[in-house]
Design an enzyme around this catalytic site. Structure first.
Site, PDB file in Angstrom:
ATOM      1  N   ARG A  62       0.848  -1.189   0.000  1.00  0.00           N
ATOM      2  CA  ARG A  62       0.000   0.000   0.000  1.00  0.00           C
ATOM      3  C   ARG A  62       0.884   1.240   0.000  1.00  0.00           C
ATOM      4  O   ARG A  62       0.394   2.360  -0.030  1.00  0.00           O
ATOM      5  CB  ARG A  62      -0.952  -0.003   1.196  1.00  0.00           C
ATOM      6  CG  ARG A  62      -0.342   0.423   2.520  1.00  0.00           C
ATOM      7  CD  ARG A  62      -1.410   0.530   3.590  1.00  0.00           C
ATOM      8  NE  ARG A  62      -0.979   1.263   4.745  1.00  0.00           N
ATOM      9  CZ  ARG A  62      -0.800   0.733   5.962  1.00  0.00           C
ATOM     10  NH1 ARG A  62      -0.982  -0.556   6.139  1.00  0.00           N
ATOM     11  NH2 ARG A  62      -0.440   1.493   6.972  1.00  0.00           N
ATOM     12  N   ASN A  63       2.207   1.042   0.080  1.00  0.00           N
ATOM     13  CA  ASN A  63       3.190   2.126   0.004  1.00  0.00           C
ATOM     14  C   ASN A  63       4.087   1.905  -1.205  1.00  0.00           C
ATOM     15  O   ASN A  63       4.192   0.781  -1.695  1.00  0.00           O
ATOM     16  CB  ASN A  63       4.062   2.153   1.271  1.00  0.00           C
ATOM     17  CG  ASN A  63       3.335   2.750   2.459  1.00  0.00           C
ATOM     18  OD1 ASN A  63       2.826   3.857   2.390  1.00  0.00           O
ATOM     19  ND2 ASN A  63       3.277   2.006   3.563  1.00  0.00           N
TER      20      ASN A  63
END
Length: 411
Positions: A200-201
Site C-alpha cells: 500500500r506504500n
C-alpha cells in the site's frame, strides 16, 4: 471459483432490471468488496454476510459453514429493507449500478455490536499506549475502527449479481487483473510456487529485499498493490504503480516478477488483514504470502510480528476446500546496515541499531511530505525522484504521525 460478475446478454438484462429496482447507496469499501466477489477474488463468497457468518468470522475465523474467512464482509444501510426484496446497489460517487441483490436477512448493528466487532477484528497486542487504552485511542486514531463505528444501523445479507468492475481496468491497464488473469499469467510463465508481496506504500529498499528473498525460493513473485481507497496521507495507486514499474525495470529480473493491482480498500486490520490478504491471494493462484514487520498495521495498535503469529493460531483441520492453503513466508525486520554494507535482517545482522537505516513506508512519507532529506540507502534514487515530484505538487498535506514501529524505536 465463485464469480458473481455477469457478462453479455445476461449483464445487459440485469442492468436494465436494476434501473427499476429500489436503489441503495453503498460505501467505497462495499464497492471494492462487490468487485472482488464479481471477479472471484472473494470466492467462495457470493454475497454479503448473514449475522451467523458475521458472528462466526469474528469469533472463529470461519463462515457459519466452517469455511475459513478472517474478516467480516458486510453491507450496511439506514434504509428499511425487507427480507425477500430485490434491490439495486448503487455507487453514488460514480453514478453507476454496481450489483443487484436478493435480500435474505436484515439485522441491526447496535453500538455494542460494532464495538464487539472492533474488539475481535482490530484490537491487537500493541504497546501500552493503545493496549489497555484501546477505546481512548482507537476512535480518533484507527481508521478501521472509525469505519466500523460509522456504519449505518442495519446490515443486509444476500447473494449478489455484480454488474461492473468499476473503472479499474481503464485506470490501471496492464496492472489491474482478475484471479483468472493472474493464474493464466503464472501458468504461461511456468510458475508453480508463487509468492505475493502486499503493498500500500511505494517500494522502498526493504520491500525490494523481501521480494528478492522470495525470488530466490519461489518460481516468481507477484507484487500485488491495493488500488482502492487508503487513509489520508497515503500515496495514490497511480504514483505507487509508477514507482514499482521503475524498480522492476531497473532492479529485477523481469521474467521473475509480475506487478498486479486489486480493487479493495484497506481495512487496516493488521493481523486479521494479513489473513485476508492470504485468503484472497489463494484465489489468485498464490502459494506463499510474504509477511514482514507490522503487516497492514496502523500506528502501534499491533505487535511487530503479530501478523505472522496469527497464522499459527487459526483453525487448521476444516475439511476439504475449507482451510487456508496459502502459507505465510515469515521474514524478520529488514533494513540497510552500514557495517554489513547491504540489506540485512535481525536474523542476519549482528550490529547495533545505530548502524542501521530503519525503513518504513510511514517514515518515508513523513520525510517526503515535510521536504526533509531521506537517509542514504532508504530508497532507490529513481523512485525518490517520482515521489518528490508527487509531493511537490500537493496543495494540501496531511500530517504523518510517527509511531514506535515506523520510527525504529522498538528495534
Amino acid at each position: 471459483m465463485v464469480c458473481s460478475l455477469l457478462q453479455g446478454a445476461e449483464l445487459a438484462a440485469e442492468q436494465k432490471k436494476a434501473a427499476g429496482l429500489r436503489k441503495i447507496d453503498i460505501s467505497p469499501r462495499a464497492k471494492g468488496d462487490l468487485i472482488m466477489m464479481g471477479i472471484g477474488g472473494f470466492s467462495p463468497l457470493n454475497g454479503f454476510m448473514t449475522k451467523a457468518d458475521w458472528k462466526s468470522v469474528c469469533e472463529n475465523f470461519t463462515l457459519a459453514d466452517g469455511t475459513f474467512w478472517p474478516v467480516p464482509v458486510t453491507l450496511d444501510t439506514d434504509e428499511t429493507v425487507k427480507v425477500g426484496e430485490e434491490i439495486a446497489l448503487f455507487d453514488p460517487k460514480k453514478g453507476v449500478f454496481m450489483a443487484t441483490m436478493k435480500v435474505t436477512e436484515v439485522y441491526e448493528m447496535t453500538e455494542a455490536d460494532k464495538k464487539w466487532e472492533c474488539e475481535k477484528i482490530y484490537r491487537g497486542n500493541g504497546d501500552d499506549s493503545v493496549g489497555d487504552k484501546f477505546w481512548e485511542v482507537a476512535p480518533k486514531d484507527h481508521p478501521g475502527v472509525q469505519m466500523v463505528m460509522a456504519q449505518k444501523k442495519y446490515n443486509i445479507a444476500g447473494p449478489v449479481k455484480v454488474l461492473s468492475e468499476g473503472d479499474y481496468r481503464e485506470r490501471f491497464p496492464g496492472c489491474y487483473m482478475t484471479p483468472a488473469e493472474a493464474r493464466a499469467t503464472f501458468e504461461k510463465r511456468g510458475w508453480k510456487r508463487v509468492a505475493a508481496l502486499q503493498l500500500r506504500n511505494p517500494m522502498h529498499r526493504s520491500h525490494e529485499f523481501l521480494a528478492k528473498i522470495a525470488c530466490e525460493v519461489c518460481d516468481g513473485v507477484f507484487i500485488h498493490s491495493l488500488v482502492g481507497n487508503l487513509k489520508p496521507g497515503d500515496i495514490p495507486a497511480e504514483v505507487r504503480i509508477k514507482c514499482i514499474d521503475t524498480l522492476i525495470d531497473r532492479y529485477f529480473v523481469k521474467e521473475n516478477v509480475v506487478q498486479g493491482g486489486y480493487p479493495l480498500d484497506m481495512r487496516y486490520a493488521g493481523p486479521r488483514e494479513a489473513l485476508l490478504h492470504a485468503t484472497f491471494r489463494q484465489n489468485y493462484g498464490v502459494s506463499d504470502m510474504i509477511i514482514g514487520r507490522d503487516h497492514a498495521g496502523v500506528g502501534d495498535f499491533y505487535g511487530l510480528f503479530e501478523a505472522q503469529e496469527i497464522f499459527d493460531r487459526i483453525p487448521k483441520n476444516l475439511g476439504e476446500g475449507k482451510a487456508l492453503i496459502t502459507q505465510p513466508m515469515k521474514i524478520d525486520w529488514t533494513f540497510y546496515c552500514y557495517k554489513c554494507d547491504g540489506m540485512a535482517s535481525l536474523r542476519t545482522c549482528p550490529h547495533s541499531k545505530e548502524d542501521r537505516v530503519v525503513l518504513s513506508g510511514t517514515k518515508l512519507r513523513k520525510a517526503l511530505s515535510e521536504g526533509a532529506p531521506v537517509a542514504d540507502h532508504f530508497g532507490r534514487d529513481e523512485v525518490l525522484e517520482i515521489l518528490r515530484e508527487y509531493y511537490s505538487g500537493l496543495t494540501e498535506k496531511v500530517e504523518i504521525k510517527m509511531q514506535g514501529a515506523a520510527s525504529g524505536a522498538k528495534m
